[in-house]
Design a protein around this motif. Structure first.
Motif, mmCIF file in Angstrom:
data_model
loop_
_atom_site.group_PDB
_atom_site.id
_atom_site.type_symbol
_atom_site.label_atom_id
_atom_site.label_comp_id
_atom_site.label_asym_id
_atom_site.label_seq_id
_atom_site.Cartn_x
_atom_site.Cartn_y
_atom_site.Cartn_z
ATOM 1 N N THR A 83 -4.675 10.369 2.743
ATOM 2 C CA THR A 83 -5.498 9.381 3.429
ATOM 3 C C THR A 83 -5.485 8.092 2.615
ATOM 4 N N MET A 118 -0.330 2.851 9.237
ATOM 5 C CA MET A 118 -1.377 1.814 9.276
ATOM 6 C C MET A 118 -2.426 2.166 10.311
ATOM 7 N N ASP A 146 -4.106 -8.028 12.895
ATOM 8 C CA ASP A 146 -5.498 -7.832 13.341
ATOM 9 C C ASP A 146 -5.646 -8.204 14.801
ATOM 10 N N GLY A 178 -4.209 5.365 9.017
ATOM 11 C CA GLY A 178 -4.740 5.391 7.656
ATOM 12 C C GLY A 178 -4.330 6.651 6.934
ATOM 13 N N SER A 219 -5.902 3.507 3.161
ATOM 14 C CA SER A 219 -5.900 2.323 4.003
ATOM 15 C C SER A 219 -4.561 1.624 3.810
ATOM 16 N N ARG A 227 -2.301 -1.433 4.852
ATOM 17 C CA ARG A 227 -2.258 -2.749 5.509
ATOM 18 C C ARG A 227 -0.846 -3.341 5.438
ATOM 19 N N ASP A 278 0.803 -1.224 0.000
ATOM 20 C CA ASP A 278 0.000 0.000 0.000
ATOM 21 C C ASP A 278 0.836 1.274 0.000
#
Lengths: 89, 408
Positions: free
Chosen positions: B382, B354, B408, B357, B384, B386, B297
């Motif tokens: 901005t 992370m 998680d 975000g 997401s 991961r 990402d």
């Protein structure tokens, strides 16, 4: 060369300048007969301390001065003896 | 022995950079692109070709460390020791909670304690050898941060130092992960350098890559058509790495992310015409993490700031990910290159990205049209996040890449 006497006061100053003091130790307390190790000084701190004493008084100390004199009382006596010796020489 | 390979997670952070002391300050400054490069104040730089640096202001070691440690430590070690204390606190671990042989320290170092060494060399040549501190025997040494952290916190497990310039910050993390996989419960990793003193400065100038500009906003411009070298900074980060299972069992309050992949390569001989090693380092790290390029990402770039090296990095990123297919950022434009501290700080920025975000920006830079990368400039973005990729290169041909994944 110095004709000064090496005292506990001077030792305290030199210890603080060269190696600092442990949190749990009161150098201003009655430490004359407490081992340097117990006061929190490892061999390198003592090497640094010896170097500073030698510089300040223009003398040479034995490598094992701290082994032979593990307390401030013993060290003070040894340093003063060494100073008298080098003055007489 | 269980057959599973332990997963290595980040459970505590200590960070000190020119734009922030501690995780909260660092992130508050970094997320909005707060610059901290300025004219050197730690010595008078006017007689040197490079005069800018990222300096840490307002750090008073005596406020944080026992008096016994002050005469025997360089600035980089003081910063590292305080960061270690912060990391323990952040992780909710006290040094005595885990058996001493189950905890180790693996840090990276580029310079060692130059400022301490400079002072002692000065005494040697101006007053004589008997004036040199006994602590010079270790205070300058590359491994001293690992050693002092280990002694202060009673950590007697596998420990060491990695010296591969800026790449070392990631190589140390990888070595820490190896020790976790071999059964250590907790390893401190990361790196600190702080050589903003005349001797350290001359040593850094020797590589010919320091920016000689005098305007802080125009001096360190990686991937910009106006790139002209880099500005050094001081500081770094320490990470507490733990076996994920052990961290879960003790109820770790922060699990920032997982060190899920690593790759390292060495460049071919200069002039050989062969491709530099960075692309392969990236591919090795992705394969190790078992992720495809499309799953990354954000890339935290090495961002050397010299045109040739910027081109190599942009080409490597484009070769692996495709033109403009992954956001790339270099928050180190705010603080300069921190040598061994740079990549650990980027790992910290990656896990905080992370959490929030949000990708922190590359400041001051206008992307050169020559590079096909999606550089996050000006404003934070901005997103997401991961999975992040952190890149670091060391002088002389070291390339390292680490994949950091969300937990998680």
């Amino acid at each position: 060369m110095s004709d000064k006497e090496f005292t506990l006061e001077v030792l305290r100053r030199i210890l603080l300048e060269g190696a600092g003091a442990d949190e749990g130790v009161d150098l201003d307390g009655d430490i004359l007969d407490t081992d340097f190790e117990e006061l929190g000084y490892e061999s390198l701190a003592l090497l640094e301390t010896a170097g500073r004493i030698e510089r300040e008084y223009g003398i040479a100390l034995d490598d094992d001065v701290f082994t032979d004199n593990p307390t401030p009382r013993g060290l003070i006596a040894a340093v003063n003896a060494q100073m008298r010796e080098s003055l007489a020489a | 022995m269980s057959a599973r390979t332990p997963r290595t997670v980040v459970t505590g952070i200590g960070v000190a950079t020119p734009n922030g002391l501690g995780v909260d300050d660092f992130w508050a400054a970094t997320r909005i692109g707060k610059n901290a490069i300025g004219r050197i104040t730690r010595f008078d730089p006017s007689q040197y070709p490079a005069t800018l640096a990222g300096e840490i202001q307002g750090f008073v070691a005596e406020d944080h460390l026992p008096n016994r440690l002050i005469p025997q430590t360089d600035r980089m070690t003081r910063l590292a020791l305080v960061a270690a204390d912060c990391a323990f606190e952040d992780a909710g671990v006290r040094p005595g909670d885990i058996p001493e042989f189950d905890m180790g320290v693996v840090t990276a170092s580029t310079s060692g304690g130059f400022e301490f060494g400079q002072n002692e060399l000065k005494k040697l040549w101006s007053q004589g050898s008997q004036y040199v501190s006994a602590y010079q025997s270790f205070a300058w040494f590359y491994a001293v941060n690992s050693g002092q952290i280990s002694i202060r916190n009673g950590m007697r497990g596998p420990s060491g130092v990695v010296v591969s310039d800026q790449a070392g910050g990631l190589d140390a993390v990888a070595q820490a992960r190896r020790q976790i996989r071999k059964g250590s419960k907790l390893i401190f990793s990361g790196g600190f350098d702080a050589s903003i003193c005349p001797w350290g400065w001359v040593a850094q100038l020797a590589n010919g890559r320091l920016s000689t500009r005098t305007e802080p906003e125009r001096a360190y411009l990686p991937f910009d058509a106006d790139a002209c070298g880099y500005v050094p900074g001081e500081g770094g980060a320490l990470l507490i790495l733990e076996d994920a299972e052990a961290a879960r069992r003790r109820g770790a309050r922060n699990v920032y992310g997982e060190i899920s992949g690593y790759g390292a390569t060495f460049d071919p001989k200069p002039g050989s015409g062969r491709e530099p090693g960075l692309r392969r380092a990236i591919e090795l790290a992705l394969a190790d993490a078992d992720v495809a390029p499309g799953q990354i990402d954000v890339v935290f770039a090495d961002a050397a700031g010299t045109p040739g090296l910027d081109r190599e990095e942009a080409e490597a990123v484009t070769a692996v990910f495709g033109a403009g297919r992954v956001p790339v950022t270099a928050p180190k434009t705010m603080i300069g290159r921190l040598y061994s501290g740079a990549a650990p700080v980027d790992v910290v920025a990656a896990v905080l990205s992370m959490r929030e975000g949000l990708i922190p920006p590359t400041t001051n830079v206008t992307l050169s049209p020559e590079y096909d990368i999606d550089l996050v400039t000006g404003q934070p973005r901005t997103a997401s996040v991961r999975t992040a990729l952190v890149l670091a290169r060391g002088y002389g041909g070291f390339n390292s890449a680490v994949v950091v994944g969300a937990v998680d």
